[in-house]
Design a protein around this motif. Structure first.
Motif, mmCIF file in Angstrom:
data_model
loop_
_atom_site.group_PDB
_atom_site.id
_atom_site.type_symbol
_atom_site.label_atom_id
_atom_site.label_comp_id
_atom_site.label_asym_id
_atom_site.label_seq_id
_atom_site.Cartn_x
_atom_site.Cartn_y
_atom_site.Cartn_z
ATOM 1 N N LYS A 68 63.780 36.903 38.457
ATOM 2 C CA LYS A 68 63.406 37.061 39.859
ATOM 3 C C LYS A 68 62.942 38.480 40.158
ATOM 4 O O LYS A 68 61.931 38.694 40.844
ATOM 5 N N ALA A 69 63.670 39.463 39.599
ATOM 6 C CA ALA A 69 63.325 40.867 39.859
ATOM 7 C C ALA A 69 61.987 41.240 39.240
ATOM 8 O O ALA A 69 61.151 41.907 39.880
ATOM 9 N N THR B 272 59.496 39.215 38.405
ATOM 10 C CA THR B 272 58.447 38.510 39.142
ATOM 11 C C THR B 272 58.070 39.269 40.407
ATOM 12 O O THR B 272 56.877 39.467 40.702
ATOM 13 N N GLN B 273 59.072 39.732 41.130
ATOM 14 C CA GLN B 273 58.809 40.461 42.368
ATOM 15 C C GLN B 273 58.086 41.775 42.107
ATOM 16 O O GLN B 273 57.168 42.159 42.841
ATOM 17 N N GLN B 274 58.468 42.477 41.034
ATOM 18 C CA GLN B 274 57.813 43.747 40.687
ATOM 19 C C GLN B 274 56.335 43.530 40.355
ATOM 20 O O GLN B 274 55.470 44.311 40.773
ATOM 21 N N LEU C 236 54.425 41.055 41.381
ATOM 22 C CA LEU C 236 53.721 40.681 42.610
ATOM 23 C C LEU C 236 53.458 41.898 43.488
ATOM 24 O O LEU C 236 52.387 42.002 44.116
ATOM 25 N N GLU C 237 54.391 42.823 43.538
ATOM 26 C CA GLU C 237 54.184 44.043 44.327
ATOM 27 C C GLU C 237 53.029 44.876 43.764
ATOM 28 O O GLU C 237 52.226 45.432 44.527
ATOM 29 N N GLU D 253 49.803 43.163 44.648
ATOM 30 C CA GLU D 253 49.507 43.355 46.069
ATOM 31 C C GLU D 253 48.829 44.699 46.304
ATOM 32 O O GLU D 253 47.905 44.811 47.119
ATOM 33 N N SER E 68 49.962 38.675 47.855
ATOM 34 C CA SER E 68 51.288 38.052 47.964
ATOM 35 C C SER E 68 51.295 36.868 48.911
ATOM 36 O O SER E 68 51.991 35.862 48.670
ATOM 37 N N ALA F 288 54.898 30.724 41.390
ATOM 38 C CA ALA F 288 55.110 31.889 40.526
ATOM 39 C C ALA F 288 56.125 31.493 39.463
ATOM 40 O O ALA F 288 57.320 31.380 39.740
#
Length: 512
Positions: free
Chosen positions: A395-396, A398-400, A402-403, A406, A413, A419
């Motif tokens: 999860k972490a 994936t978020q990094q 995506l950031e 962006e 995003s 994802a």
């Protein structure tokens, strides 16, 4: 009747191409695969109505080139629709996106324009690449009894087989900056240029620039499905959800397989398309020679794995400014540093590959749906085995990612519908490859070419095919291993040892 000429374990590209080639030569084959799909890494999956190609980014020579010839050897060339890519790849280099031309002369002019002080050295490099290609073609295309004459043209080729990619390029006095730019595609082969065998960089390079770079309509699964159809169309069989638990030996020879559900199938020859570790380990636990081989193959250096983020978008990528087919996002220009930070799990400090599937095959998904994948080198040790920690890290990360996307593509995003992160543990789970390796053994000079694991095994009438074996990894390497071994098996078996005529009653005449 469960009797075949050849049984193949594993429906990756090595196993499928071996079975398809043998089928084309008139042998009755059966393939046994534990997964629900045939293809190994050459597969697809769907999420929320989006289709994702697991691994294919591009291949060289899909029409008239070397890859196209392999398709003909397996009788699948008429089932494959080649899609010519505009560029082998693009690269975000020093803040500017540069499209790498397919045409060699255009590529030379691009390089000379970027590196005007190195014009003479660039000419020398490309002249030697031509000599390398001539030598490779002369050596690989000749029949065994004529290879000696081919050696006269293969001097550069043989010299380069003993070099790393970095040594082959920099020997002409080219700058480090030039060499880093020229070899930027190295992550697709699993090692940085100072460790990657020149053989494994330049053979695909020849395909891309001399034979054209292609994608396959329908993705990698279309290739795997075509191979399955070629096997089945002449009486062969492909069994999915059928895990092999043992290779049966009779008088020291491979004579068949036992499935996990205890069914037994017999054959005159057995081919393993799975890792040699698994083959010599769990499938041959009672064989003395296999135990010795297991120790030997375990000592060899295993290649890297990958992490891939598959993204389904509510718009097409070009609407966000993503127009390139394959884009290297180069944040770290030093390849050794890039490799080290990725192997230590510092993903935000290294380089990524972004693949735009809409640009390569607009028919893969419905209009208005965007599919891209972000890929980078990784290793199993970076991912915890405990499920809660593993899920939290997925999860972490994936978020990094995506950031970062962006920042590069504002508004990205808000368009993400799917994802799905695949890690080295994902690769290991689906293939059982040690470390989740995607290239087999590390493609170093010591483990390349004739030094790579032989397809002929320590057990009589048992062959090994796939990325772990000669000639090497990747789509082309895996298929080549299967086809070359099929030809060797056919020569060894001959017509006298075909399965009994009763098993061929529904067997169609193979194409010639």
């Amino acid at each position: 009747m469960n009797q075949y000429d050849v049984i193949v374990i594993g429906a990756g590209l090595g196993g499928l191409s071996c079975a398809a080639r043998l089928s084309a030569l008139g042998y009755r084959t059966a393939v046994f695969e534990s997964h629900t799909l045939a293809g190994g890494f050459a597969t697809e999956f769907t999420r929320k109505g989006y289709t994702f190609d697991v691994s294919l980014h591009g291949v060289g020579g899909l029409e008239e080139g070397s890859f196209g010839q392999m398709l003909k050897d397996c009788h699948v060339d008429q089932q494959i629709v080649p899609l010519r890519k505009k560029h082998p790849y693009s690269i975000r280099w020093e803040g500017q996106i540069i499209d790498i031309p397919s045409d060699v002369q255009e590529y030379v002019q691009l390089l000379k324009g970027m590196f005007p002080a190195e014009v003479a050295a660039i000419d020398k490099l490309f002249a030697d690449i031509r000599r390398f290609e001539t030598g490779f073609t002369a050596f690989s295309s000749l029949t065994s009894w004529r290879k000696l004459a081919g050696l006269l043209k293969a001097g550069t080729f043989f010299r380069w087989t003993k070099m790393t990619t970095w040594e082959a390029v920099s020997q002409f006095g080219l700058s480090d900056r030039f060499t880093e730019f020229f070899t930027a595609l190295w992550p697709y082969y699993g090692l940085p240029p100072k460790r990657l065998a020149a053989l494994y960089f330049f053979i695909p390079w020849i395909g891309y620039h001399l034979e054209g770079t292609y994608y396959i309509q329908g993705g990698a699964q279309a290739l795997s499905n075509a191979l399955v159809e070629a096997i089945q169309s002449v009486g062969g069989e492909v069994h999915l959800r059928s895990q092999v638990s043992e290779i049966i030996l009779e008088r020291g020879k491979a004579a068949g397989v036992r499935l996990k559900k205890d069914d037994v199938y017999k054959a005159n020859w057995v081919v393993s398309g799975i890792s040699p570790h698994h083959t010599y380990g769990r499938l041959l636990e009672s064989h003395n020679a296999a135990r010795r081989e297991l120790e030997a193959v375990t000592r060899l250096e295993t290649g890297t794995s990958l992490t891939q983020l598959y993204l389904g978008l509510s718009c097409e990528p070009h609407e966000l400014g993503i127009s390139e087919e394959d884009l290297i996002l180069c944040n770290e220009p030093d390849s050794e540093t890039d490799y080290e930070v990725m192997m230590s799990g510092q993903y935000m400090k290294g380089n990524w590959m972004l693949t735009n599937y809409n640009a390569m095959d607009p028919t893969l998904n419905e209009a208005g749906k965007g599919v891209i994948a972000v890929t980078f080198l990784d290793r199993l040790e970076n991912w915890p085995s405990a499920r809660p920690e593993y899920k939290a890290k997925k999860k972490a990360v994936t978020q990094q990612i995506l950031e970062c996307l962006e920042q590069l593509y504002p508004g990205f995003s808000s368009k993400v519908v799917v994802a799905e992160l695949g890690t080295p543990r994902t690769m290991q789970r689906y293939t059982a490859n040690p470390g989740g390796a995607v290239y087999g053994y590390a493609q170093t000079v010591r483990q390349s070419g004739i030094n790579r694991l032989k397809r002929k095994s320590a057990v009589n009438r048992l062959s090994l095919v796939g990325a772990w074996t000669q000639p090497g990894g990747g789509f082309q390497g895996a298929m080549n291993s299967g086809i070359m071994e099929a030809d060797r098996i056919a020569a060894k078996l001959g017509k006298a040892e075909r399965a009994s005529i009763s098993t061929h009653e529904t067997y169609q005449t193979p194409r010639t």
